[in-house]
Write a protein that holds these residues in place. Structure first.
Motif, PDB file in Angstrom:
ATOM      1  N   ASP A   1       0.844  -1.195   0.000  1.00 38.73           N
ATOM      2  CA  ASP A   1       0.000   0.000   0.000  1.00 38.73           C
ATOM      3  C   ASP A   1       0.880   1.247   0.000  1.00 38.73           C
ATOM      4  O   ASP A   1       1.551   1.533   0.998  1.00 38.73           O
ATOM      5  CB  ASP A   1      -0.885  -0.034   1.256  1.00 38.73           C
ATOM      6  CG  ASP A   1      -1.713   1.228   1.388  1.00 38.73           C
ATOM      7  OD1 ASP A   1      -1.751   2.028   0.428  1.00 38.73           O
ATOM      8  OD2 ASP A   1      -2.320   1.405   2.470  1.00 38.73           O
ATOM      9  N   PRO A   2       0.882   2.007  -1.094  1.00 43.49           N
ATOM     10  CA  PRO A   2       1.766   3.182  -1.132  1.00 43.49           C
ATOM     11  C   PRO A   2       1.438   4.216  -0.053  1.00 43.49           C
ATOM     12  O   PRO A   2       2.295   5.010   0.328  1.00 43.49           O
ATOM     13  CB  PRO A   2       1.559   3.763  -2.541  1.00 43.49           C
ATOM     14  CG  PRO A   2       0.378   3.080  -3.118  1.00 43.49           C
ATOM     15  CD  PRO A   2       0.138   1.819  -2.358  1.00 43.49           C
ATOM     16  N   ALA A   3       0.202   4.170   0.468  1.00 45.74           N
ATOM     17  CA  ALA A   3      -0.181   5.132   1.515  1.00 45.74           C
ATOM     18  C   ALA A   3       0.514   4.845   2.847  1.00 45.74           C
ATOM     19  O   ALA A   3       0.507   5.668   3.747  1.00 45.74           O
ATOM     20  CB  ALA A   3      -1.697   5.117   1.706  1.00 45.74           C
ATOM     21  N   ALA A   4       1.140   3.671   2.961  1.00 43.77           N
ATOM     22  CA  ALA A   4       1.841   3.332   4.208  1.00 43.77           C
ATOM     23  C   ALA A   4       3.208   4.002   4.293  1.00 43.77           C
ATOM     24  O   ALA A   4       3.832   4.009   5.362  1.00 43.77           O
ATOM     25  CB  ALA A   4       2.007   1.817   4.313  1.00 43.77           C
ATOM     26  N   LEU A   5       3.669   4.553   3.186  1.00 38.66           N
ATOM     27  CA  LEU A   5       4.960   5.242   3.195  1.00 38.66           C
ATOM     28  C   LEU A   5       4.794   6.677   3.676  1.00 38.66           C
ATOM     29  O   LEU A   5       3.700   7.246   3.575  1.00 38.66           O
ATOM     30  CB  LEU A   5       5.555   5.252   1.780  1.00 38.66           C
ATOM     31  CG  LEU A   5       5.889   3.876   1.202  1.00 38.66           C
ATOM     32  CD1 LEU A   5       6.276   3.996  -0.264  1.00 38.66           C
ATOM     33  CD2 LEU A   5       7.016   3.228   2.006  1.00 38.66           C
ATOM     34  N   GLY A   6       5.888   7.265   4.151  1.00 37.96           N
ATOM     35  CA  GLY A   6       5.845   8.678   4.515  1.00 37.96           C
ATOM     36  C   GLY A   6       5.367   9.498   3.329  1.00 37.96           C
ATOM     37  O   GLY A   6       4.479  10.340   3.437  1.00 37.96           O
ATOM     38  N   ALA A   7       5.961   9.238   2.182  1.00 37.31           N
ATOM     39  CA  ALA A   7       5.538   9.891   0.934  1.00 37.31           C
ATOM     40  C   ALA A   7       6.097   9.132  -0.258  1.00 37.31           C
ATOM     41  O   ALA A   7       7.094   8.422  -0.143  1.00 37.31           O
ATOM     42  CB  ALA A   7       6.024  11.341   0.881  1.00 37.31           C
ATOM     43  N   VAL A   8       5.422   9.316  -1.384  1.00 36.63           N
ATOM     44  CA  VAL A   8       5.939   8.850  -2.668  1.00 36.63           C
ATOM     45  C   VAL A   8       6.402  10.091  -3.422  1.00 36.63           C
ATOM     46  O   VAL A   8       5.654  11.063  -3.539  1.00 36.63           O
ATOM     47  CB  VAL A   8       4.827   8.131  -3.471  1.00 36.63           C
ATOM     48  CG1 VAL A   8       5.225   7.970  -4.925  1.00 36.63           C
ATOM     49  CG2 VAL A   8       4.507   6.784  -2.839  1.00 36.63           C
ATOM     50  N   VAL A   9       7.640  10.067  -3.891  1.00 36.69           N
ATOM     51  CA  VAL A   9       8.111  11.151  -4.762  1.00 36.69           C
ATOM     52  C   VAL A   9       8.031  10.621  -6.186  1.00 36.69           C
ATOM     53  O   VAL A   9       8.612   9.572  -6.497  1.00 36.69           O
ATOM     54  CB  VAL A   9       9.555  11.580  -4.419  1.00 36.69           C
ATOM     55  CG1 VAL A   9       9.988  12.746  -5.308  1.00 36.69           C
ATOM     56  CG2 VAL A   9       9.670  11.967  -2.945  1.00 36.69           C
ATOM     57  N   THR A  10       7.301  11.317  -7.038  1.00 33.81           N
ATOM     58  CA  THR A  10       7.038  10.803  -8.395  1.00 33.81           C
ATOM     59  C   THR A  10       8.289  10.851  -9.261  1.00 33.81           C
ATOM     60  O   THR A  10       9.243  11.574  -8.956  1.00 33.81           O
ATOM     61  CB  THR A  10       5.985  11.672  -9.111  1.00 33.81           C
ATOM     62  OG1 THR A  10       6.547  12.983  -9.336  1.00 33.81           O
ATOM     63  CG2 THR A  10       4.703  11.772  -8.311  1.00 33.81           C
ATOM     64  N   LYS A  11       8.255  10.102 -10.369  1.00 33.84           N
ATOM     65  CA  LYS A  11       9.234  10.336 -11.434  1.00 33.84           C
ATOM     66  C   LYS A  11       9.159  11.814 -11.797  1.00 33.84           C
ATOM     67  O   LYS A  11       8.083  12.418 -11.799  1.00 33.84           O
ATOM     68  CB  LYS A  11       8.884   9.462 -12.659  1.00 33.84           C
ATOM     69  CG  LYS A  11       9.714   9.755 -13.910  1.00 33.84           C
ATOM     70  CD  LYS A  11      11.174   9.404 -13.739  1.00 33.84           C
ATOM     71  CE  LYS A  11      12.035   9.835 -14.947  1.00 33.84           C
ATOM     72  NZ  LYS A  11      13.478   9.853 -14.617  1.00 33.84           N
ATOM     73  N   THR A  12      10.287  12.413 -12.081  1.00 39.56           N
ATOM     74  CA  THR A  12      10.294  13.838 -12.394  1.00 39.56           C
ATOM     75  C   THR A  12       9.353  14.145 -13.568  1.00 39.56           C
ATOM     76  O   THR A  12       9.399  13.476 -14.608  1.00 39.56           O
ATOM     77  CB  THR A  12      11.714  14.312 -12.728  1.00 39.56           C
ATOM     78  OG1 THR A  12      12.534  14.138 -11.572  1.00 39.56           O
ATOM     79  CG2 THR A  12      11.728  15.784 -13.136  1.00 39.56           C
ATOM     80  N   LEU A  13       8.530  15.163 -13.363  1.00 40.68           N
ATOM     81  CA  LEU A  13       7.568  15.602 -14.379  1.00 40.68           C
ATOM     82  C   LEU A  13       8.038  16.901 -15.018  1.00 40.68           C
ATOM     83  O   LEU A  13       8.602  17.764 -14.342  1.00 40.68           O
ATOM     84  CB  LEU A  13       6.198  15.813 -13.731  1.00 40.68           C
ATOM     85  CG  LEU A  13       5.563  14.550 -13.176  1.00 40.68           C
ATOM     86  CD1 LEU A  13       4.548  14.873 -12.087  1.00 40.68           C
ATOM     87  CD2 LEU A  13       4.914  13.743 -14.310  1.00 40.68           C
TER      88      LEU A  13
END
Ligand code: SIN
Length: 309
Positions: free
Chosen positions: A37-49
């Motif tokens: 579950d990605p929501a369990a992480l502090g944050a997801v940093v996306t691929k650079t946009l």
């Protein structure tokens, strides 16, 4: 000791724990939802946009070496609009704490992109990628110049909503990373992400040429851990901002090392390619390690010499 408070504050935003994914190593945060579950992480940093989609650099783009990975991706990405349309709603629905990594071809474009973002919900911050070694325009040109950093950070702060975090990702490929961090702090950054990849090169002995069409590439993985620790230490002595440590993390001991040298949070990167669930495991392992060491929070691992800023 009871539980540990793993939460970390970056500017106006509180994250439940200090384990984030590093940009470019976990897609847009949705690729592994069948596993974790990605929501369990502090944050997801996306691929650079970027403002418009990019196809990236010609092949080859990646070379695995004995102790790390060289990449010359060239910021391939779907573009900001497609991300906002196709990815952000799903991240928001899942309650994922999302930090958008952004890159631009010229200074003013960062603020334009952030202004566009303000029309959307479901993101907690932006990380300005001022350090990509694999593109001709933007990238390291911006990130090596304290004046440009000040200009970009200042322009973004002017349009960033007051409840969102502004992280600035710096390059280690300079004489003084501290000078860059000070420039970002002066202009209003909330946190420093430290470090992006180390410039490297691989040789093809048959052709007697560099392997990558642009010759240089970005080196990441276990080999750069000591370099990253040194840079975080240097930045921690220069600024009062939270630091997000990045570079070569593959175990909970590596996370603890970053906390000792002054990081308040970390991003797990290259190791995720081999083990996409590693960041999740580290959240649990960090809590256990801190309890074992009698620490009530990650901050208590910080080296006393650095003070408590
Ligand atoms: C790339 O897409 O070339 C890597 C991104 C970066 O190093 O910032």
């Amino acid at each position: 000791m009871k539980g540990v408070d793993l939460s970390v504050q970056l500017g106006p935003v509180t994250f439940a724990n200090p384990i984030f994914t590093a940009s470019g190593t976990w897609g847009y945060g949705l690729d592994f939802v069948d596993l974790v579950d990605p929501a369990a992480l502090g944050a997801v940093v996306t691929k650079t946009l970027t403002a418009v989609p990019r196809r990236g650099n010609p092949q080859p783009r990646v070379r695995e070496l004995r102790h790390g990975l060289l990449n010359s991706i060239g910021l391939e990405n779907v573009g900001l609009q497609a991300f906002l349309r196709e990815k952000l709603p799903a991240l928001r629905e899942r309650g994922v704490r999302t930090i958008l990594s952004l890159a631009a071809r010229e200074s003013g474009e960062f603020a334009t992109m952030v202004a566009e973002l303000t029309r959307h919900e479901g993101w907690q911050g932006v990380e300005l990628n001022l350090s990509c070694p694999n593109v001709a325009e933007g990238g390291l040109d911006f990130g090596r110049d304290p004046f440009r950093i000040r200009e970009i950070v200042d322009s973004v702060r002017q349009v960033l909503p007051a409840d969102r975090a502004l992280l600035v990702k710096l390059t280690p490929n300079v004489t003084s990373i501290a000078d860059l961090a000070v420039a970002a702090q002066d202009a209003g950054a909330h946190a420093i992400s430290c470090i992006n990849t180390v410039v490297g090169l691989e040789v093809d002995l048959e052709t007697r040429r560099p392997v990558f069409p642009r010759a240089f590439a970005g080196y990441s993985g276990p080999a750069i851990l000591p370099i990253a620790l040194a840079k975080v230490w240097e930045v921690a002595r220069a600024v009062d901002l939270p630091i997000v440590g990045i570079g070569g993390i593959s175990s909970v001991e590596d996370v603890l090392r970053f906390l000792v040298v002054g990081a308040g949070a970390v991003q797990v990167g290259t190791a995720l390619f081999a083990r996409p669930t590693l960041a999740h495991d580290l959240v649990k392992e960090l809590e256990e390690s801190l309890i074992t060491r009698g620490c009530a929070s990650p901050m208590q691992m910080r080296c006393e010499e650095l003070g408590r800023s």
